[in-house]
Design an enzyme around this catalytic site. Structure first.
Site, PDB file in Angstrom:
ATOM      1  N   LYS A  10       0.843  -1.219   0.000  1.00  0.00           N
ATOM      2  CA  LYS A  10       0.000   0.000   0.000  1.00  0.00           C
ATOM      3  C   LYS A  10       0.862   1.247   0.000  1.00  0.00           C
ATOM      4  O   LYS A  10       1.976   1.256   0.524  1.00  0.00           O
ATOM      5  CB  LYS A  10      -0.960   0.027   1.187  1.00  0.00           C
ATOM      6  N   ASP A 140      -3.765  -1.205   9.174  1.00  0.00           N
ATOM      7  CA  ASP A 140      -3.750  -1.276   7.698  1.00  0.00           C
ATOM      8  C   ASP A 140      -4.323  -2.576   7.157  1.00  0.00           C
ATOM      9  O   ASP A 140      -4.454  -2.727   5.942  1.00  0.00           O
ATOM     10  CB  ASP A 140      -2.300  -1.244   7.171  1.00  0.00           C
TER      11      ASP A 140
HETATM   12  P1  ATP Z   1       3.730  -0.485   9.081  1.00  0.00           P
HETATM   13  O1  ATP Z   1       2.672  -1.433   8.561  1.00  0.00           O
HETATM   14  O2  ATP Z   1       3.842  -0.485  10.567  1.00  0.00           O
HETATM   15  O3  ATP Z   1       3.706   0.865   8.431  1.00  0.00           O
HETATM   16  P2  ATP Z   1       5.928  -1.048   7.406  1.00  0.00           P
HETATM   17  O4  ATP Z   1       5.061  -0.988   6.214  1.00  0.00           O
HETATM   18  O5  ATP Z   1       6.910   0.063   7.574  1.00  0.00           O
HETATM   19  O6  ATP Z   1       5.084  -1.161   8.702  1.00  0.00           O
HETATM   20  P3  ATP Z   1       6.399  -3.908   7.398  1.00  0.00           P
HETATM   21  O7  ATP Z   1       7.124  -4.471   6.223  1.00  0.00           O
HETATM   22  O8  ATP Z   1       4.959  -4.199   7.524  1.00  0.00           O
HETATM   23  O9  ATP Z   1       6.736  -2.369   7.432  1.00  0.00           O
HETATM   24  O10 ATP Z   1       7.182  -4.436   8.697  1.00  0.00           O
HETATM   25  C1  ATP Z   1       7.249  -3.756   9.911  1.00  0.00           C
HETATM   26  C2  ATP Z   1       7.820  -4.710  10.949  1.00  0.00           C
HETATM   27  O11 ATP Z   1       6.861  -5.739  11.202  1.00  0.00           O
HETATM   28  C3  ATP Z   1       9.064  -5.472  10.494  1.00  0.00           C
HETATM   29  O12 ATP Z   1      10.234  -4.789  10.808  1.00  0.00           O
HETATM   30  C4  ATP Z   1       8.946  -6.793  11.226  1.00  0.00           C
HETATM   31  O13 ATP Z   1       9.658  -6.727  12.458  1.00  0.00           O
HETATM   32  C5  ATP Z   1       7.481  -6.960  11.568  1.00  0.00           C
HETATM   33  N1  ATP Z   1       6.788  -8.071  10.866  1.00  0.00           N
HETATM   34  C6  ATP Z   1       6.016  -9.007  11.443  1.00  0.00           C
HETATM   35  N2  ATP Z   1       5.520  -9.857  10.532  1.00  0.00           N
HETATM   36  C7  ATP Z   1       5.963  -9.464   9.335  1.00  0.00           C
HETATM   37  C8  ATP Z   1       5.785  -9.948   8.019  1.00  0.00           C
HETATM   38  N3  ATP Z   1       5.049 -11.027   7.730  1.00  0.00           N
HETATM   39  N4  ATP Z   1       6.378  -9.273   7.028  1.00  0.00           N
HETATM   40  C9  ATP Z   1       7.115  -8.167   7.299  1.00  0.00           C
HETATM   41  N5  ATP Z   1       7.352  -7.695   8.531  1.00  0.00           N
HETATM   42  C10 ATP Z   1       6.769  -8.315   9.546  1.00  0.00           C
END
Ligand code: ATP
Length: 300
Positions: A10, A140
């Site tokens: 997203k 989200d």
């Molecule tokens: P947010 O949704 O909080 O904005 P983001 O988009 O910046 O996060 P994500 O890739 O969703 O980033 O990952 C955030 C953190 O979630 C990672 O650093 C990791 O520790 C944790 N995490 C838990 N499960 C997963 C998963 N299946 N894939 C990615 N990260 C995960």
């Protein structure tokens, strides 16, 4: 038997953030868009819960937990608990969404796991229940189920599908090291101690409905940008480097540090990606909007 469900990354076309609420969350008024970068979650029955994460392309998966903290596993456990079924599954995540970049890859995996296990176990969870379970997993996650272009209010979990006709292209520029979403919100509160409610994205919603791609580009906005720049000052230079090769709008993705360039055509997006490549910066090109979670036949 295995089953594979695909979920998209997203971006936020607008991300209005209010002050902190008593529960620690922030009120948001945001417009989400699903873009064409994907994680595939493949599920199979197993005696115990387990997860494996495999990179697609250059995605660095080292920050993804491989235990019960993994959002896909949490989603699976929550679904089983909701239906009172004593079953477990092994999950394989083929990760094409850069991690901790503000692209909600973890939320995508949670949404994909909910739908994959619902189908594998023939639980027939209603859409309403799926959205409610998704909201418990993360702000989200309801959007990740829906895809397309969606307005999110509350803490982002109250979703309203927008009749968006404007389609566009994104150049996605991942950053080496992720940024912690809670840290970015804390920094925003420090910078803006007296914040009021988030601004409604009224003009953007109208431009989307009208299919006015240029106007949509003019209205892109992200309240988290100053906080992310404050925590990661190098991002300003990275954004300038992107502006050097891209004539259109440039924006931080969610809580960052991924940067986005918005383009009206695939040709413009590809030109920007090639300009970055000449400067030694790798980037991905993705269309928007794309569909939410859906079952696929795996290609490998
Ligand atoms: P947010 O949704 O909080 O904005 P983001 O988009 O910046 O996060 P994500 O890739 O969703 O980033 O990952 C955030 C953190 O979630 C990672 O650093 C990791 O520790 C944790 N995490 C838990 N499960 C997963 C998963 N299946 N894939 C990615 N990260 C995960």
């Amino acid at each position: 038997m295995t089953l594979t469900v695909r979920a998209a990354a997203k971006v936020n076309l607008a991300l209005g953030v209010g002050g902190p609420r008593p529960d620690g969350f922030h009120d948001l008024d945001t417009v989400y868009q699903a873009i064409g970068l994907y994680d595939d979650v493949t599920v199979a029955d197993a005696a115990a819960w387990g997860v494996e994460v495999r990179p697609v392309g250059e995605v660095d998966c080292s920050g993804v937990p491989l235990d019960d903290d993994n959002l896909a596993v949490r989603a699976g456990r929550l679904l089983a608990e909701h239906h009172g079924v004593r079953r477990a599954a092994h999950l394989v995540v083929d990760k094409g969404i850069p991690v901790a970049g503000g692209l909600a890859g973890g939320s995508a995996d949670a949404a994909a796991a909910l739908v994959a296990l619902d189908r594998l176990w023939e639980l027939h969870t209603t859409d309403e229940d799926l959205l409610a379970l998704a909201a418990r997993l993360g702000s989200d996650v309801p959007f990740a189920l829906l895809g397309g272009t969606v307005r999110g209010t509350g803490r982002g979990e109250v979703v309203e599908v927008l009749p968006a006709t404007a389609s566009c292209w994104w150049v996605v520029v991942p950053s080496g090291e992720g940024l912690s979403t809670p840290a970015v919100y804390r920094e925003l509160d420090r910078l803006r101690p007296d914040a009021g409610p988030p601004a409604p994205p009224t003009a953007l919603v109208a431009a989307l409905a009208a299919g006015d791609v240029t106007r949509v580009g003019e209205l892109l906005a992200n309240d988290l940008q100053p906080a992310a720049l404050s925590l990661r000052p190098e991002l300003a230079a990275e954004a300038d480097r992107l502006r050097d090769v891209h004539a259109g709008p440039v924006l931080l993705s969610g809580s960052g540090p991924t940067l986005l360039a918005y383009a009206a055509s695939h040709a413009d997006a590809t030109a920007t990606r090639l300009g970055l490549a000449e400067a030694g910066v790798s980037a991905l090109v993705a269309p928007g909007p794309v569909a939410g979670v859906h079952v696929v036949e795996p290609v490998r």
